[in-house]
Design an enzyme around this catalytic site. Structure first.
Site, short mmCIF file in Angstrom:
data_model
loop_
_atom_site.label_atom_id
_atom_site.label_comp_id
_atom_site.label_asym_id
_atom_site.label_seq_id
_atom_site.Cartn_x
_atom_site.Cartn_y
_atom_site.Cartn_z
N GLU A 191 0.82 -1.22 0.00
CA GLU A 191 0.00 0.00 0.00
C GLU A 191 0.86 1.27 0.00
OE1 GLU A 191 -3.70 2.26 2.30
OE2 GLU A 191 -2.65 0.64 3.33
N LYS A 211 -2.84 -2.10 -2.89
CA LYS A 211 -3.88 -1.19 -2.41
C LYS A 211 -3.42 0.22 -2.75
CE LYS A 211 -6.62 0.24 1.59
NZ LYS A 211 -7.13 -0.10 2.93
#
Length: 296
Positions: free
Chosen positions: A177, A214
């Site tokens: 992420e 993500k």
């Protein structure tokens, strides 16, 4: 067999990932939006008791099931607590058919070169072993990009994938992420640099290794389309990043193959003062909207 079932669900089922992983720094804000002020607790432990009650109310709601939700990201403190007499990971998977995922980063270092890398994680392997023993499938770790700085972005991605390989070594699936701050002054340029660095790192993954991504909802639609199709990627998820649920859903609808992994946009509109039926109706509407946006 359980890991294979979870792999299939996360990789191929319709739905989205619920992010329920606010940690010490972000919990007061999350509770404030829920209608619980800081005067409601005097110690961190009391604060975590209150946020666990909020999360328990969410995951035990009739609307929160594996029919529309692929997985749920948990804070370490939540993993170590129980829901309805079971450990949180066990409740999610065995009762709700929702794959349990653990936030493993220890927060962000100070900004340098326009980015915030993750703080060191010397105890990562021990945490991964504890997570595996509790039934955790995968992990999540967050860095933040605030400027379109090529060297800074490269450092973020290198650190994310280096840590991701440690997680893969432990038998878990990492969510990479590298968030681009939605207020980044040249967000589109930062995303273009990030995209190229991610693809380079994906191409260096050993055969058979797969990660999840993500990512901030991009300015250029389908920027990450090649990542969605990459052999080294199990799933590409989108974070809401401070966008309202309406804006996040609208942007997500335009990203083919990406699914949501929303936190604040998921819990928007939920309040401690709502009756259970009001709470469940609000949550059901939120889940359906995010589910629909994740299906494009």
């Amino acid at each position: 067999m359980t890991h294979q079932q979870q792999l299939e669900k996360i990789g191929h089922a319709r739905g989205f990932i619920a992010a329920l992983d606010q940690s010490g720094g972000s919990t007061p804000k999350a509770l404030g939006l829920y209608g619980v002020g800081a005067d409601a607790w005097s110690t961190d432990e009391q604060m975590f008791d209150i946020v666990h009650a909020m999360r328990t109310r969410i995951v035990t709601s009739p609307s929160f099931t594996g029919a529309r939700i692929l997985g749920a990201i948990l804070f370490e403190n939540t993993m170590d607590r129980d829901v309805a007499g079971r450990s949180s990971p066990s409740y999610l998977w065995e009762v709700k058919n929702v794959v349990p995922i653990l936030k493993v980063d220890k927060g962000l270092a100070a900004e340098e070169d326009g980015v915030q890398v993750m703080k060191p994680m010397p105890e990562l392997e021990a945490l991964l072993e504890r997570g595996k023993a509790k039934g955790i499938f995968g992990t999540k770790m967050r860095s933040v990009i605030k400027q379109a700085n090529p060297s800074g972005i490269a450092r973020v991605v290198d650190q994310q994938f280096e840590t991701g390989n440690r997680i893969l070594d432990a038998g878990l699936v990492p969510i990479i992420e590298p968030e681009v701050d939605i207020h980044c002054p040249d967000k589109a340029a930062a995303e273009d640099i990030l995209h190229d660095e991610i693809v380079k790192s994906l191409n260096r993954l050993a055969n058979g290794r797969r990660v999840m991504l993500k990512l901030t909802l991009p300015e250029r639609d389908n920027l990450y389309g090649d990542c969605v199709e990459h052999a080294g990627v199990l799933r590409v998820a989108a974070l809401s990043g401070g966008y309202s649920r309406e804006e996040a859903n609208a942007r997500l609808t335009r990203q083919n193959g990406m699914v949501a992994s929303f936190s604040r946009a998921l819990t928007e509109g939920l309040a401690v003062t709502q009756t259970d039926s009001e709470f469940d109706a609000m949550l059901d509407g939120s889940i359906q909207g995010i589910f629909d946006a994740s299906g494009t």
